[in-house]
Scaffold this motif. Structure first.
Motif, mmCIF file in Angstrom:
data_model
loop_
_atom_site.group_PDB
_atom_site.id
_atom_site.type_symbol
_atom_site.label_atom_id
_atom_site.label_comp_id
_atom_site.label_asym_id
_atom_site.label_seq_id
_atom_site.Cartn_x
_atom_site.Cartn_y
_atom_site.Cartn_z
ATOM 1 N N THR A 130 -14.432 4.301 7.263
ATOM 2 C CA THR A 130 -13.279 4.078 6.060
ATOM 3 C C THR A 130 -12.681 5.080 5.609
ATOM 4 O O THR A 130 -11.291 5.260 5.325
ATOM 5 C CB THR A 130 -14.058 3.680 4.561
ATOM 6 O OG1 THR A 130 -14.956 2.282 5.367
ATOM 7 C CG2 THR A 130 -13.406 3.370 3.519
ATOM 8 N N CYS A 159 0.610 -1.242 0.009
ATOM 9 C CA CYS A 159 0.149 0.043 -0.110
ATOM 10 C C CYS A 159 0.891 1.371 0.025
ATOM 11 O O CYS A 159 0.189 2.297 0.248
ATOM 12 C CB CYS A 159 -1.020 0.162 1.240
ATOM 13 S SG CYS A 159 -2.208 -1.440 1.290
ATOM 14 N N TRP A 218 -14.676 -0.439 -4.725
ATOM 15 C CA TRP A 218 -15.347 0.964 -4.051
ATOM 16 C C TRP A 218 -16.950 0.709 -4.106
ATOM 17 O O TRP A 218 -17.377 0.144 -5.122
ATOM 18 C CB TRP A 218 -15.034 2.267 -4.785
ATOM 19 C CG TRP A 218 -13.617 2.700 -4.709
ATOM 20 C CD1 TRP A 218 -12.507 2.190 -5.360
ATOM 21 C CD2 TRP A 218 -13.262 3.473 -3.591
ATOM 22 N NE1 TRP A 218 -11.390 2.802 -4.715
ATOM 23 C CE2 TRP A 218 -11.571 3.580 -3.716
ATOM 24 C CE3 TRP A 218 -13.756 4.282 -2.571
ATOM 25 C CZ2 TRP A 218 -11.009 4.540 -2.965
ATOM 26 C CZ3 TRP A 218 -13.117 4.962 -1.828
ATOM 27 C CH2 TRP A 218 -11.536 5.225 -2.065
ATOM 28 N N TRP A 232 -4.828 1.377 0.242
ATOM 29 C CA TRP A 232 -5.211 0.991 1.431
ATOM 30 C C TRP A 232 -6.684 0.590 1.294
ATOM 31 O O TRP A 232 -7.281 -0.584 1.925
ATOM 32 C CB TRP A 232 -4.936 2.197 2.536
ATOM 33 C CG TRP A 232 -5.677 1.612 3.950
ATOM 34 C CD1 TRP A 232 -5.151 0.688 4.608
ATOM 35 C CD2 TRP A 232 -6.830 1.756 4.349
ATOM 36 N NE1 TRP A 232 -5.858 0.578 5.732
ATOM 37 C CE2 TRP A 232 -6.947 1.255 5.460
ATOM 38 C CE3 TRP A 232 -8.176 2.614 3.717
ATOM 39 C CZ2 TRP A 232 -8.234 1.382 6.394
ATOM 40 C CZ3 TRP A 232 -9.359 2.792 4.473
ATOM 41 C CH2 TRP A 232 -9.254 2.042 5.839
ATOM 42 N N ARG A 233 -7.628 1.365 0.636
ATOM 43 C CA ARG A 233 -8.946 0.927 0.718
ATOM 44 C C ARG A 233 -9.233 -0.325 -0.438
ATOM 45 O O ARG A 233 -10.003 -1.015 -0.052
ATOM 46 C CB ARG A 233 -9.787 2.315 -0.038
ATOM 47 C CG ARG A 233 -11.126 2.152 -0.704
ATOM 48 C CD ARG A 233 -11.947 1.374 0.790
ATOM 49 N NE ARG A 233 -13.251 1.032 0.279
ATOM 50 C CZ ARG A 233 -13.527 -0.089 -0.156
ATOM 51 N NH1 ARG A 233 -12.572 -0.995 -0.458
ATOM 52 N NH2 ARG A 233 -14.843 -0.200 -0.738
ATOM 53 N N LYS A 234 -8.679 -0.134 -1.442
ATOM 54 C CA LYS A 234 -8.765 -1.503 -2.290
ATOM 55 C C LYS A 234 -8.488 -2.457 -1.841
ATOM 56 O O LYS A 234 -9.001 -3.878 -2.164
ATOM 57 C CB LYS A 234 -8.033 -1.043 -3.544
ATOM 58 C CG LYS A 234 -8.661 0.125 -4.415
ATOM 59 C CD LYS A 234 -7.779 -0.119 -5.781
ATOM 60 C CE LYS A 234 -8.359 0.938 -6.579
ATOM 61 N NZ LYS A 234 -7.901 0.976 -7.824
ATOM 62 N N GLN A 235 -7.727 -2.875 -0.649
ATOM 63 C CA GLN A 235 -7.347 -4.132 -0.084
ATOM 64 C C GLN A 235 -8.626 -4.684 0.346
ATOM 65 O O GLN A 235 -8.830 -6.013 0.782
ATOM 66 C CB GLN A 235 -6.178 -4.143 0.784
ATOM 67 C CG GLN A 235 -6.524 -3.401 2.092
ATOM 68 C CD GLN A 235 -5.266 -3.284 2.861
ATOM 69 O OE1 GLN A 235 -4.393 -4.064 2.878
ATOM 70 N NE2 GLN A 235 -5.312 -2.330 3.971
ATOM 71 N N TYR A 236 -9.830 -3.961 0.622
ATOM 72 C CA TYR A 236 -11.000 -4.411 1.498
ATOM 73 C C TYR A 236 -11.937 -4.567 0.217
ATOM 74 O O TYR A 236 -13.108 -4.899 0.604
ATOM 75 C CB TYR A 236 -11.451 -3.423 2.491
ATOM 76 C CG TYR A 236 -10.379 -3.275 3.553
ATOM 77 C CD1 TYR A 236 -9.876 -4.323 4.239
ATOM 78 C CD2 TYR A 236 -9.677 -2.207 3.513
ATOM 79 C CE1 TYR A 236 -9.198 -4.162 5.271
ATOM 80 C CE2 TYR A 236 -8.662 -1.884 4.609
ATOM 81 C CZ TYR A 236 -8.570 -2.982 5.434
ATOM 82 O OH TYR A 236 -7.500 -3.053 6.271
ATOM 83 N N GLY A 237 -11.464 -4.591 -0.990
ATOM 84 C CA GLY A 237 -12.594 -4.729 -2.141
ATOM 85 C C GLY A 237 -12.841 -3.483 -2.971
ATOM 86 O O GLY A 237 -12.314 -2.657 -2.799
#
Length: 178
Positions: A111, A5, A135, A128-133
């Motif tokens: 988030t 990240c 948008w 960082w956000r994309k690691q959770y799926g």
């Protein structure tokens, strides 16, 4: 060990378009008009409707780049004062987001805070956000609001309503020269 990240791995996206949208919102706020200018909202809606999937992703990446750059500026400003950017920026940010009930769903606020903390620690907010799926649609208004609130915070700190836009514009200009 480098993080996947790390900001050096993040796409910059369409920073110019993201900045245009944020600057437009700031100008609307500073004009003293209550609510969103209908003409400006129509132009923004037309612009976003004209985007294909790739351009929309570039705009999201550009907004994340703005968030990263704004948080880095705030981090350096706080370090000059021997204060912690997270301690001084996040509480006011959360309070502002909670007041934006029409634009920001409460479950998205953590988030957005995570993105600010990621940027404050040198990580890419987008990666960082994309690691959770992927948008979500609910996050789009919140993403714009995050960039807007950070820009407005910088402008308030400096006493200059164009400062946040100018620091990005100057950074873009310098990167074009390199």
């Amino acid at each position: 060990m480098p993080s996947p990240c790390d900001s050096k791995y993040a796409p910059a996206g369409d920073v110019g378009a993201a900045l245009m949208m944020i600057d437009s919102r700031l100008k609307s706020i500073y004009s003293g008009k209550s609510g969103t200018d209908p003409e400006q909202q129509q132009l923004t809606d037309q612009f976003t409707a004209s985007l294909g999937p790739e351009e929309a992703n570039d705009l999201v990446d550009g907004a994340c780049t703005l968030i990263y750059m704004y948080v880095q500026w705030l981090r350096m400003a706080h370090e000059d004062q021997d204060t912690d950017v997270i301690e001084y920026v996040v509480p006011g940010f959360v309070a502002s987001m909670r007041l934006m009930r029409k634009s920001v769903r409460p479950e998205v606020i953590p988030t957005m805070v995570g993105m600010i903390v990621a940027a404050a620690t040198g990580l890419s907010p987008n990666l960082w956000r994309k690691q959770y799926g992927d948008w979500t649609g609910d996050e789009m208004n919140s993403l714009e609001a995050t960039a807007l609130l950070l820009a407005e915070h910088i402008n308030r700190l400096t006493g200059d309503n164009d400062f946040a836009t100018r620091i990005i514009t100057e950074a873009l200009y310098r990167s074009d020269e390199d």
